[in-house]
Scaffold this motif. Sequence first.
Motif, PDB file in Angstrom:
ATOM      1  N   SER A 282     -52.880 -27.234  71.159  1.00 28.60           N
ATOM      2  CA  SER A 282     -54.166 -26.685  71.578  1.00 28.60           C
ATOM      3  C   SER A 282     -54.207 -26.674  73.098  1.00 28.60           C
ATOM      4  CB  SER A 282     -55.323 -27.537  71.024  1.00 28.60           C
ATOM      5  OG  SER A 282     -56.579 -27.011  71.448  1.00 28.60           O
ATOM      6  N   CYS A 283     -54.193 -25.487  73.689  1.00 30.96           N
ATOM      7  CA  CYS A 283     -54.154 -25.389  75.149  1.00 30.96           C
ATOM      8  C   CYS A 283     -54.327 -23.932  75.558  1.00 30.96           C
ATOM      9  CB  CYS A 283     -52.832 -25.925  75.693  1.00 30.96           C
ATOM     10  SG  CYS A 283     -51.381 -24.979  75.184  1.00 30.96           S
ATOM     11  N   ASP A 284     -54.433 -23.727  76.851  1.00 30.48           N
ATOM     12  CA  ASP A 284     -54.371 -22.386  77.420  1.00 30.48           C
ATOM     13  C   ASP A 284     -53.000 -21.800  77.075  1.00 30.48           C
ATOM     14  OD1 ASP A 284     -53.903 -20.235  79.391  1.00 30.48           O
ATOM     15  OD2 ASP A 284     -55.687 -21.003  80.410  1.00 30.48           O
TER      16      ASP A 284
ATOM     17  N   VAL B 251     -56.143 -21.661  70.084  1.00 30.48           N
ATOM     18  CA  VAL B 251     -56.508 -21.001  71.337  1.00 30.48           C
ATOM     19  C   VAL B 251     -57.828 -20.254  71.168  1.00 30.48           C
ATOM     20  CG1 VAL B 251     -54.169 -20.721  72.234  1.00 30.48           C
ATOM     21  CG2 VAL B 251     -55.103 -19.002  70.679  1.00 30.48           C
ATOM     22  N   ASP B 252     -58.409 -19.878  72.279  1.00 38.03           N
ATOM     23  CA  ASP B 252     -59.623 -19.074  72.288  1.00 38.03           C
ATOM     24  C   ASP B 252     -59.360 -17.742  71.582  1.00 38.03           C
ATOM     25  OD1 ASP B 252     -61.546 -16.983  73.661  1.00 38.03           O
ATOM     26  OD2 ASP B 252     -62.402 -18.964  74.086  1.00 38.03           O
TER      27      ASP B 252
ATOM     28  N   THR C 253     -57.719 -14.876  73.459  1.00 37.43           N
ATOM     29  CA  THR C 253     -56.431 -15.141  74.101  1.00 37.43           C
ATOM     30  C   THR C 253     -55.405 -14.063  73.776  1.00 37.43           C
ATOM     31  OG1 THR C 253     -56.702 -17.531  74.187  1.00 37.43           O
ATOM     32  CG2 THR C 253     -54.454 -16.708  74.117  1.00 37.43           C
TER      33      THR C 253
ATOM     34  N   GLN D 263     -58.238 -25.714  77.584  1.00 34.25           N
ATOM     35  CA  GLN D 263     -58.061 -24.294  77.316  1.00 34.25           C
ATOM     36  C   GLN D 263     -58.166 -23.459  78.602  1.00 34.25           C
ATOM     37  OE1 GLN D 263     -57.706 -22.462  74.256  1.00 34.25           O
ATOM     38  NE2 GLN D 263     -57.205 -24.430  73.314  1.00 34.25           N
TER      39      GLN D 263
ATOM     40  N   GLU E 183     -65.348 -28.200  78.463  1.00 36.68           N
ATOM     41  CA  GLU E 183     -64.591 -27.498  77.429  1.00 36.68           C
ATOM     42  C   GLU E 183     -65.537 -26.953  76.359  1.00 36.68           C
ATOM     43  OE1 GLU E 183     -62.093 -25.628  76.497  1.00 36.68           O
ATOM     44  OE2 GLU E 183     -60.624 -27.221  76.926  1.00 36.68           O
TER      45      GLU E 183
ATOM     46  N   PHE F 132     -62.943 -26.650  70.877  1.00 36.42           N
ATOM     47  CA  PHE F 132     -61.662 -27.149  71.374  1.00 36.42           C
ATOM     48  C   PHE F 132     -61.758 -28.573  71.889  1.00 36.42           C
ATOM     49  CE2 PHE F 132     -61.943 -22.543  72.132  1.00 36.42           C
ATOM     50  CZ  PHE F 132     -60.989 -22.126  71.210  1.00 36.42           C
TER      51      PHE F 132
ATOM     52  N   GLU G 298     -61.239 -31.785  77.070  1.00 38.47           N
ATOM     53  CA  GLU G 298     -60.743 -31.420  75.743  1.00 38.47           C
ATOM     54  C   GLU G 298     -60.536 -32.620  74.837  1.00 38.47           C
ATOM     55  OE1 GLU G 298     -57.002 -32.396  78.037  1.00 38.47           O
ATOM     56  OE2 GLU G 298     -58.944 -31.461  78.467  1.00 38.47           O
TER      57      GLU G 298
END
Length: 332
Positions: A166-168, A193-194, A197, A237, A257, A261, A286
Amino acid sequence: MAPNHPFGKDLLSAADLSAPDLIDIMARSRRMAQSDGQGGGAASNSRKIVANLFFQRSTRTKLGFEVAALRLGHRSIDAYDPERNRVGSSNGDNFPDHIRTIAQLADLLVIRHSEELKCHEVARLAPVPVINGGNGSDEHPTQALIDLFCMLEMKGSMDKLSLAISCDSRARYAYSLLLLLKHMPPKRVTYCVDPETHFSEKTQLALDGLAALGTKVSIVHDIEECLDHDVLNIQTQDLTSKVKSTLESGDLPSYVEKDPFVLTADKILKSRSDTIILNPLPRQGELDASCDALPNARYFEQVKLSSYVRMAVLERMLAGIPWTGSAAFSSA
């Protein structure tokens, strides 16, 4: 991304490692861990100098390499101090001359810089080995090695594991990890992710490569959908906020955040999850502090294990053993 220095002397990308290289580093790391970092200090006539050039602020990576060098019986020096070095000033060295100077005084360089190509420039200029300690939003190969070692130590063989990230989508440590996983593909990888994304071409290629190896790859948009996995590797994120917070001009206000997330103890307990939680740190909203007391929380143990991996990397590189991966022998 610029090609690596020839002959495999440098660790600039996770792609520099072949499968045998990766197996070797994991074995060296395990040996270091079993001896609790007592790496059999170097003889006084064979002590080396590791020079850290951190043009961005760092806690774990910089201190980690300093500790690793000391535990191996070597020495570490801070080769870039904006308050004292004259590099880039009107009456000081330009960047190439600074690197050439340090390379005459040290046996290995560790470089962190906000510009992605700087580590490649350093590798071309320096006759000694160079380690990429993070280059912009491109890669962080030693962090990926640390994450992989932690998973192997905490959960066992990768081919039986499910991993959630779970991250950018631009997170450098995550991309480097994907490159390593082609040598030890897990049974399942889930990216959280968003919904808006868009993966970069290189990240999508890495994910497609894992899928071709038989890994089940999926995308979700809520952290709670990751709590049925063996491992959750979580970071903010918003990479832009994280990167800006490392600039010398000062910190940004705390980043908030988005709730889907944010991992909390309530979410873990509600799902009765035994997922182990990793985080490269620092956290930026996060990962709630309520998680720290749960047995799932393994991110500070991750810091401890990181020193063994960095010892393994330094041991191998200071011995002059070249990397044999796909990037290591690319021509400049």
